[in-house]
Design a protein around this motif. Structure first.
Motif, PDB file in Angstrom:
ATOM      1  N   LYS A 321       0.826  -1.198   0.000  1.00  0.00           N
ATOM      2  CA  LYS A 321       0.000   0.000   0.000  1.00  0.00           C
ATOM      3  C   LYS A 321       0.863   1.252   0.000  1.00  0.00           C
ATOM      4  O   LYS A 321       0.620   2.202  -0.735  1.00  0.00           O
ATOM      5  CB  LYS A 321      -0.922  -0.008   1.223  1.00  0.00           C
ATOM      6  CG  LYS A 321      -2.036  -1.050   1.145  1.00  0.00           C
ATOM      7  CD  LYS A 321      -2.903  -0.988   2.383  1.00  0.00           C
ATOM      8  CE  LYS A 321      -4.026  -2.014   2.324  1.00  0.00           C
ATOM      9  NZ  LYS A 321      -4.863  -1.983   3.544  1.00  0.00           N
ATOM     10  N   LEU A 323       3.830   1.680  -1.044  1.00  0.00           N
ATOM     11  CA  LEU A 323       4.633   1.874  -2.250  1.00  0.00           C
ATOM     12  C   LEU A 323       3.764   1.858  -3.501  1.00  0.00           C
ATOM     13  O   LEU A 323       4.269   1.647  -4.599  1.00  0.00           O
ATOM     14  CB  LEU A 323       5.698   0.776  -2.333  1.00  0.00           C
ATOM     15  CG  LEU A 323       6.676   0.741  -1.155  1.00  0.00           C
ATOM     16  CD1 LEU A 323       7.698  -0.351  -1.358  1.00  0.00           C
ATOM     17  CD2 LEU A 323       7.349   2.079  -0.958  1.00  0.00           C
ATOM     18  N   ASP A 324       2.489   2.078  -3.330  1.00  0.00           N
ATOM     19  CA  ASP A 324       1.565   2.223  -4.456  1.00  0.00           C
ATOM     20  C   ASP A 324       1.631   1.041  -5.417  1.00  0.00           C
ATOM     21  O   ASP A 324       1.934   1.199  -6.593  1.00  0.00           O
ATOM     22  CB  ASP A 324       1.850   3.544  -5.191  1.00  0.00           C
ATOM     23  CG  ASP A 324       0.696   3.927  -6.119  1.00  0.00           C
ATOM     24  OD1 ASP A 324      -0.372   3.303  -6.002  1.00  0.00           O
ATOM     25  OD2 ASP A 324       0.876   4.822  -6.952  1.00  0.00           O
ATOM     26  N   ASP A 340       5.620   2.612  -7.387  1.00  0.00           N
ATOM     27  CA  ASP A 340       5.536   4.036  -7.658  1.00  0.00           C
ATOM     28  C   ASP A 340       5.674   4.789  -6.350  1.00  0.00           C
ATOM     29  O   ASP A 340       4.970   4.498  -5.382  1.00  0.00           O
ATOM     30  CB  ASP A 340       4.181   4.357  -8.315  1.00  0.00           C
ATOM     31  CG  ASP A 340       4.125   5.777  -8.869  1.00  0.00           C
ATOM     32  OD1 ASP A 340       4.887   6.626  -8.382  1.00  0.00           O
ATOM     33  OD2 ASP A 340       3.308   6.027  -9.778  1.00  0.00           O
ATOM     34  N   THR A 341       6.573   5.753  -6.292  1.00  0.00           N
ATOM     35  CA  THR A 341       6.756   6.520  -5.060  1.00  0.00           C
ATOM     36  C   THR A 341       5.570   7.430  -4.780  1.00  0.00           C
ATOM     37  O   THR A 341       5.417   7.930  -3.661  1.00  0.00           O
ATOM     38  CB  THR A 341       8.024   7.382  -5.147  1.00  0.00           C
ATOM     39  OG1 THR A 341       7.917   8.282  -6.262  1.00  0.00           O
ATOM     40  CG2 THR A 341       9.256   6.509  -5.292  1.00  0.00           C
ATOM     41  N   GLY A 342       4.733   7.671  -5.807  1.00  0.00           N
ATOM     42  CA  GLY A 342       3.561   8.509  -5.612  1.00  0.00           C
ATOM     43  C   GLY A 342       3.844   9.995  -5.690  1.00  0.00           C
ATOM     44  O   GLY A 342       2.945  10.823  -5.530  1.00  0.00           O
ATOM     45  N   THR A 343       5.088  10.359  -5.973  1.00  0.00           N
ATOM     46  CA  THR A 343       5.443  11.781  -6.044  1.00  0.00           C
ATOM     47  C   THR A 343       5.228  12.361  -7.438  1.00  0.00           C
ATOM     48  O   THR A 343       5.153  13.567  -7.604  1.00  0.00           O
ATOM     49  CB  THR A 343       6.915  11.986  -5.658  1.00  0.00           C
ATOM     50  OG1 THR A 343       7.755  11.295  -6.605  1.00  0.00           O
ATOM     51  CG2 THR A 343       7.189  11.433  -4.257  1.00  0.00           C
ATOM     52  N   GLY A 344       5.174  11.472  -8.452  1.00  0.00           N
ATOM     53  CA  GLY A 344       5.038  11.950  -9.824  1.00  0.00           C
ATOM     54  C   GLY A 344       6.326  12.504 -10.394  1.00  0.00           C
ATOM     55  O   GLY A 344       6.354  13.030 -11.510  1.00  0.00           O
ATOM     56  N   THR A 391       8.973   6.276 -10.602  1.00  0.00           N
ATOM     57  CA  THR A 391       8.876   4.818 -10.500  1.00  0.00           C
ATOM     58  C   THR A 391      10.236   4.238 -10.105  1.00  0.00           C
ATOM     59  O   THR A 391      11.278   4.691 -10.590  1.00  0.00           O
ATOM     60  CB  THR A 391       8.428   4.199 -11.835  1.00  0.00           C
ATOM     61  OG1 THR A 391       7.189   4.786 -12.225  1.00  0.00           O
ATOM     62  CG2 THR A 391       8.251   2.696 -11.704  1.00  0.00           C
TER      63      THR A 391
END
Length: 410
Positions: A321, A323-324, A340-344, A391
């Protein structure tokens, strides 16, 4: 006479196969553990054999793996020497401060130099000597010996004590039976047996396993089990495990990289006894004048050692969860974990991040592919790619294999 090697080569077809998901997760967890904490790594002298090759009865690899699985040693005492050589860049001590701060160490708010979550990170690099003792699941002691000081971690029944003699600080927590089992499952590996169990979870059809003669470790006769990837592209060269002839307990674990040179991880006993340690070994009373830090609800919420982690999802579920959506790409020893780090966004650029961006970029190699652009950070065992969209790809594979996996998984 060494055991007959013609009988020793095996694959997962000859040993009980664990579930595929467990194998893949184990192969990811082993290198990340090695890279992250003490979880990382431990070592002994360079060679397995101490004084010749003992004459032991023949045994196959499948039989030796079964012997390890059936080992029920619960009482022991001894000395373990630890060496870790991941080939990390020298940051002038900066990495120690970062690890200590991240773990809530003595520089962190409310931290203590006796808190094991900070002290055990020291095992992630260099050479260390540990004294260990165990008397069943309720009594264990581990002491990290330093130049003029000693750090001890003691579990005795419901009490867990950490003591740093250099600062005269004490850390105390209480646990119940459920917490003890959960903590044992989550703690970083610290003995040859810990590392061996994780490595053997990775055995499948992409693995060669054989008995490669015998050795003496800490004065005891042992078989030498060798685990090697069959695939090209892995940074793992071979894993050698010395298994005690009488008890089946691993006495030494050595991981050598495919690129050659010294071992990345080398864990082994220099002295060991399977007699019951004296009960006084596990008794502890804070010395006069010592600063005592009690485990708090905040510590427990963060799952600190000895604390009572909040009940809920299993660690691997929390990881996925957080780490997306953790995914595994490839198979066997070439498995690559991605999330995905979720930072974009990836690492800060030199233009946007200033000196920090330039410094971080200088530690890695710039690459590009179907995934766009990214930076590969390399050690002698683990490689990690961070792309410009945030990513991450990580595995015990070469840089080229990592880039190919990222392109295929995009």
């Amino acid at each position: 006479m060494a055991p007959n090697e013609t009988d020793d080569t095996t694959t997962a077809g000859e040993v009980e196969k664990p579930r595929a998901g467990r194998r893949r997760a184990a192969r990811y967890i082993v290198p990340v553990t090695v890279m992250g904490v003490a979880a990382a790594t431990i070592g002994l002298v360079p060679a397995l054999a101490d004084s010749g090759d003992p004459d032991l009865p023949d045994i196959t690899a499948a039989q030796l793996i079964e012997k390890i699985a059936q080992s029920d040693v619960e009482r022991l005492s001894g000395t373990v020497k630890i060496t870790t050589d991941l080939g990390l860049p020298d940051l002038g001590g900066l990495e120690s401060g970062l690890l200590s701060g991240a773990a809530g160490g003595e520089d962190g708010e409310g931290g203590s130099s006796a808190d094991p979550s900070g002290r055990l990170t020291e095992l992630a690099s260099g050479t260390h000597t540990l004294r260990v003792a165990a008397d069943g699941p309720d009594r264990q002691k581990l002491s990290l010996l330093e130049n003029a000081a000693e750090y001890s971690l003691i579990h005795n029944g419901k009490d867990v004590w950490g003591y740093d003699s250099a600062s005269n600080e004490v850390y105390h927590a209480t646990v119940d039976e459920a917490d003890t089992k959960e903590r044992s499952a989550q703690r970083p590996p610290a003995t040859p047996k810990d590392f061996a169990e994780e490595a053997l979870k990775a055995v499948d059809d992409t693995t060669s396993v054989k008995v490669d003669g015998t050795a003496q470790v800490a004065g005891r006769d042992a078989y030498r089990l060798v685990v090697e990837p069959k695939q090209s592209g892995s940074t793992v060269g071979a894993i050698s495990i010395a298994v005690d002839h009488e008890t089946g307990m691993p006495l030494k674990f050595t991981l050598t990289p495919a690129g050659g040179g010294s071992a990345v991880v080398d864990v082994g006993f220099t002295k060991v006894s399977f007699d019951r340690p004296d009960a006084s070994t596990f008794r502890f009373t804070p010395p006069k004048g010592a600063k005592v830090t009690e485990d708090t609800e905040q510590d427990r919420a963060h799952g600190g050692f000895g604390g009572k982690p909040e009940r809920g999802p299993k660690p691997e579920e929390d990881l996925a969860k957080g780490l997306d959506g953790l995914r595994m790409l490839g198979e066997g020893w070439n498995t690559v974990a991605t999330f995905d780090t979720g930072t974009g966004a990836g690492l800060p650029t030199e233009e946007a991040g200033g000196d920090l961006g330039g410094f971080l970029g200088s530690l890695g190699d710039q690459v590009k592919g179907d995934f766009g652009k990214g930076t590969v950070f390399s050690t002698r065992l683990v490689n990690a790619l961070i792309t410009e969209d945030g990513t991450v790809y990580v595995g015990t594979v070469t840089k080229d294999a990592l880039v190919k996996a990222a392109e295929a998984g995009k």
